[in-house]
Design a protein around this motif. Structure first.
Motif, PDB file in Angstrom:
ATOM      1  N   GLU A  86      50.055  13.563  27.965  1.00 31.94           N
ATOM      2  CA  GLU A  86      50.890  14.711  28.322  1.00 31.94           C
ATOM      3  C   GLU A  86      52.179  14.128  28.895  1.00 31.94           C
ATOM      4  OE1 GLU A  86      49.192  18.129  30.688  1.00 31.94           O
ATOM      5  OE2 GLU A  86      50.664  17.313  32.085  1.00 31.94           O
ATOM      6  N   LEU A  87      53.271  14.347  28.176  1.00 34.60           N
ATOM      7  CA  LEU A  87      54.516  13.687  28.572  1.00 34.60           C
ATOM      8  C   LEU A  87      55.165  14.397  29.745  1.00 34.60           C
ATOM      9  CD1 LEU A  87      55.429  12.977  24.947  1.00 34.60           C
ATOM     10  CD2 LEU A  87      55.295  11.208  26.697  1.00 34.60           C
ATOM     11  N   ARG A  88      55.705  13.600  30.646  1.00 38.18           N
ATOM     12  CA  ARG A  88      56.470  14.139  31.767  1.00 38.18           C
ATOM     13  C   ARG A  88      57.956  13.866  31.571  1.00 38.18           C
ATOM     14  NH1 ARG A  88      52.508  14.755  35.845  1.00 38.18           N
ATOM     15  NH2 ARG A  88      50.908  15.868  34.676  1.00 38.18           N
ATOM     16  N   ALA A  89      58.262  12.787  30.855  1.00 38.08           N
ATOM     17  CA  ALA A  89      59.663  12.393  30.668  1.00 38.08           C
ATOM     18  C   ALA A  89      59.773  11.521  29.424  1.00 38.08           C
ATOM     19  CB  ALA A  89      60.146  11.607  31.889  1.00 38.08           C
TER      20      ALA A  89
ATOM     21  N   HIS B  91      60.958   7.489  21.600  1.00 38.37           N
ATOM     22  CA  HIS B  91      60.111   6.297  21.752  1.00 38.37           C
ATOM     23  C   HIS B  91      60.202   5.693  23.140  1.00 38.37           C
ATOM     24  CE1 HIS B  91      64.047   4.751  20.585  1.00 38.37           C
ATOM     25  NE2 HIS B  91      63.684   3.557  21.030  1.00 38.37           N
ATOM     26  N   GLU B  92      60.593   6.512  24.118  1.00 39.05           N
ATOM     27  CA  GLU B  92      60.572   6.043  25.515  1.00 39.05           C
ATOM     28  C   GLU B  92      59.820   7.063  26.355  1.00 39.05           C
ATOM     29  OE1 GLU B  92      64.578   5.298  26.870  1.00 39.05           O
ATOM     30  OE2 GLU B  92      64.702   3.374  25.841  1.00 39.05           O
ATOM     31  N   GLY B  93      58.592   7.382  25.913  1.00 40.93           N
ATOM     32  CA  GLY B  93      57.815   8.401  26.619  1.00 40.93           C
ATOM     33  C   GLY B  93      57.126   7.851  27.857  1.00 40.93           C
ATOM     34  N   ALA B  94      56.906   8.745  28.813  1.00 42.24           N
ATOM     35  CA  ALA B  94      56.087   8.413  29.993  1.00 42.24           C
ATOM     36  C   ALA B  94      55.350   9.683  30.391  1.00 42.24           C
ATOM     37  CB  ALA B  94      56.954   7.915  31.141  1.00 42.24           C
ATOM     38  N   GLY B  95      54.097   9.534  30.778  1.00 38.87           N
ATOM     39  CA  GLY B  95      53.332  10.729  31.118  1.00 38.87           C
ATOM     40  C   GLY B  95      51.967  10.380  31.671  1.00 38.87           C
ATOM     41  N   VAL B  96      51.060  11.325  31.509  1.00 39.34           N
ATOM     42  CA  VAL B  96      49.727  11.191  32.080  1.00 39.34           C
ATOM     43  C   VAL B  96      48.716  11.314  30.940  1.00 39.34           C
ATOM     44  CG1 VAL B  96      48.105  12.171  33.743  1.00 39.34           C
ATOM     45  CG2 VAL B  96      50.558  12.239  34.225  1.00 39.34           C
TER      46      VAL B  96
ATOM     47  N   SER C 109      55.976  17.647  24.032  1.00 39.49           N
ATOM     48  CA  SER C 109      55.229  17.814  25.293  1.00 39.49           C
ATOM     49  C   SER C 109      54.012  16.898  25.348  1.00 39.49           C
ATOM     50  CB  SER C 109      54.802  19.274  25.453  1.00 39.49           C
ATOM     51  OG  SER C 109      53.949  19.655  24.374  1.00 39.49           O
ATOM     52  N   HIS C 110      53.502  16.488  24.182  1.00 40.34           N
ATOM     53  CA  HIS C 110      52.317  15.631  24.114  1.00 40.34           C
ATOM     54  C   HIS C 110      52.501  14.631  22.979  1.00 40.34           C
ATOM     55  CE1 HIS C 110      50.935  19.272  26.095  1.00 40.34           C
ATOM     56  NE2 HIS C 110      49.945  18.571  26.621  1.00 40.34           N
ATOM     57  N   ALA C 111      51.866  13.474  23.116  1.00 36.01           N
ATOM     58  CA  ALA C 111      51.969  12.443  22.083  1.00 36.01           C
ATOM     59  C   ALA C 111      50.617  11.800  21.861  1.00 36.01           C
ATOM     60  CB  ALA C 111      52.973  11.371  22.512  1.00 36.01           C
ATOM     61  N   LEU C 112      50.391  11.352  20.632  1.00 30.66           N
ATOM     62  CA  LEU C 112      49.231  10.509  20.336  1.00 30.66           C
ATOM     63  C   LEU C 112      49.715   9.065  20.308  1.00 30.66           C
ATOM     64  CD1 LEU C 112      47.346  12.505  17.542  1.00 30.66           C
ATOM     65  CD2 LEU C 112      46.649  12.173  19.938  1.00 30.66           C
ATOM     66  N   ALA C 113      49.161   8.245  21.197  1.00 35.56           N
ATOM     67  CA  ALA C 113      49.559   6.841  21.284  1.00 35.56           C
ATOM     68  C   ALA C 113      48.309   5.968  21.123  1.00 35.56           C
ATOM     69  CB  ALA C 113      50.266   6.590  22.602  1.00 35.56           C
ATOM     70  N   TYR C 114      48.467   4.661  21.359  1.00 32.80           N
ATOM     71  CA  TYR C 114      47.419   3.682  21.038  1.00 32.80           C
ATOM     72  C   TYR C 114      47.321   2.663  22.163  1.00 32.80           C
ATOM     73  CZ  TYR C 114      48.007   6.114  16.743  1.00 32.80           C
ATOM     74  OH  TYR C 114      48.066   7.143  15.840  1.00 32.80           O
ATOM     75  N   GLU C 115      46.214   1.951  22.212  1.00 32.43           N
ATOM     76  CA  GLU C 115      46.063   0.991  23.311  1.00 32.43           C
ATOM     77  C   GLU C 115      47.186  -0.055  23.318  1.00 32.43           C
ATOM     78  OE1 GLU C 115      41.787  -0.032  22.933  1.00 32.43           O
ATOM     79  OE2 GLU C 115      41.691   0.539  25.049  1.00 32.43           O
TER      80      GLU C 115
END
Ligand SMILES: NC(=O)c1ccc[n+]([C@@H]2O[C@H](COP(=O)([O-])OP(=O)(O)OC[C@H]3O[C@@H](n4cnc5c(N)ncnc54)[C@H](O)[C@@H]3O)[C@@H](O)[C@H]2O)c1
Ligand SMILES: [Zn+2]
Ligand SMILES: [Zn+2]
Length: 367
Positions: free
Chosen positions: A33-36, A61-66, A142-148
């Motif tokens: 869940e992206l915050r910024a 491509h500079e996401g940050a979130g929880v 608002s949300h992203a699918l990312a990887y380890e």
């Protein structure tokens, strides 16, 4: 699940913020869940050149979130973790194995084909595919699918709005200094372009105690910021840049970084190097130009391309968070915050030079 995303349909079209359907995380995926999310110049370039055949696309491509959920195979992050998102790598090819994942054999497939590597879309709108998986995140959403490989856990002590640009722009500038050029205190470093990447290089060089740091940029406010962040001198490129660098360094600079992606500036950088000096090329999408080979040859100079600061995100980003905590990497001085809805304004301000590093923030009540 239904999410909000900023969709880019073509180079000219403004972003359209719309609801799209995002897949549930697969076994190797991390739902964030992206915050910024920061805006990097590469987003501007990609919006302008992204092929219409694989559009509409969600960039970012500079996401940050929880972390909201993880797939069954994910072991290194958990729901609730604060994370910074970076680029993806395979972890197994020769470059990854040697600790240089920016040069991963599968870099393009993992970061830039608009879908998962198997070709499947992560997002749909009214049943039609929306391209994504950009840098394994597509975080203008608002949300992203990312990887380890591209999720880095950070402590809760760093504001996620400040942490977001660590995933690309700051990692690139700081990593080029810390990992690649590694200038000693008696070195001289010229940074061409005092944008998000260049100023991150200035901050890292200053934190490393480099004695001579010279920033070149046509924008007065950016030169002023470079000086505040540790540049010992700044140059307006309307001056005779090479003569000015010679005046400041004597024999020329030992190190230089180009973030402008301009052929004429790259040749200026080569000419401004002292014999045996090294130039790191960081700006992307450089048009064809005639390289000053004679100056490279006769001076024994090195030109080195650098992607993502040659950094392993899981190693460098925590170091950058620590430097920030010590006040030695004041990333917040580069940032101006925008509501996610104002993404077009943020892009325009990045393009005009008004804002060094726009960071879009999400109104948690609207998603
Ligand atoms: N190699 C990588 O992995 C990587 C990663 C991130 C960004 N990039 C690229 O790095 C570049 C910089 O990104 P950014 O986000 O800092 O962009 P930016 O637009 O913020 O910075 C570029 C700077 O160059 C300055 N400039 C323009 N003409 C100049 C000249 N003649 N002399 C000196 N400076 C001049 C601009 O005023 C601007 O401040 C872009 O090309 C971006 O796509 C590469
Ligand atoms: Zn690899
Ligand atoms: Zn970037």
């Amino acid at each position: 699940m239904r999410i909000q995303a900023a969709i880019s349909a073509s180079a000219q079209a403004p972003f359209e913020i719309a609801e799209v359907e995002l897949d549930d995380p697969r076994g190797d995926e991390v739902l964030v869940e992206l915050r910024a999310v920061g805006v990097c110049h590469s987003d501007l370039t990609m919006k302008a050149v992204w092929p219409e055949a694989i559009s509409p696309i969600v960039l970012g491509h500079e996401g940050a979130g929880v972390v909201a959920a993880v797939g069954a195979d994910v072991t290194s992050v958990r729901p609730g973790d604060h994370v910074v998102l970076s680029y993806r790598s395979c972890g197994a090819c020769p470059q990854c194995a040697a600790g240089h994942p920016p040069y991963c054999r599968d870099f393009r497939t993992l970061n830039g084909i608009g879908s998962r590597p198997d070709g499947s879309p992560t997002m749909r709108r009214n049943g039609s595919r929306v391209y994504g998986s950009y840098f394994g995140q597509s975080s203008f959403a608002s949300h992203a699918l990312a990887y380890e490989s591209n999720v880095v856990v950070v402590g809760e002590e760093i504001d996620l709005g400040v942490a977001a640009p660590l995933g690309c722009g700051v990692q690139t500038g700081a990593g080029t200094v810390l990992n690649v050029l590694a200038p000693s205190p008696d070195a001289s470093l010229i940074v061409f372009g005092a944008g998000g990447v260049g100023l991150s290089a200035v901050m890292a060089a200053s934190a490393s105690g480099v004695g001579t740091i010279i920033a070149v940029d046509p924008v007065t406010s950016r030169r002023r910021l470079a000086a505040e962040l540790g540049a010992s001198a700044t140059i307006d490129p309307s001056a005779d840049v090479v003569a000015e660098i010679r005046r400041l360094t004597g024999a020329g600079a030992s190190h230089a970084i180009d973030t402008t992606a301009k052929g004429a500036v790259i040749n200026q950088a080569i000419e401004a190097l002292a014999p045996l000096g090294t130039l790191a090329l960081v700006g992307i999408h450089v048009p064809e130009f005639a390289l000053d080979v004679q100056s490279v040859m006769s001076g024994g100079k090195t030109i080195r391309g650098v992607i993502e600061g040659d950094a392993v995100p899981r190693d460098l980003i925590p170091r950058l968070v620590a430097l920030h905590g010590e006040g030695r990497l004041p990333v917040e001085k580069l940032i101006r915050r925008y509501d996610f809805e104002d993404i077009d304004v943020a892009f325009a301000d990045a393009a005009s030079g008004k804002t060094v590093k726009p960071v879009l923030e999400f109104d948690l009540n609207s998603v």
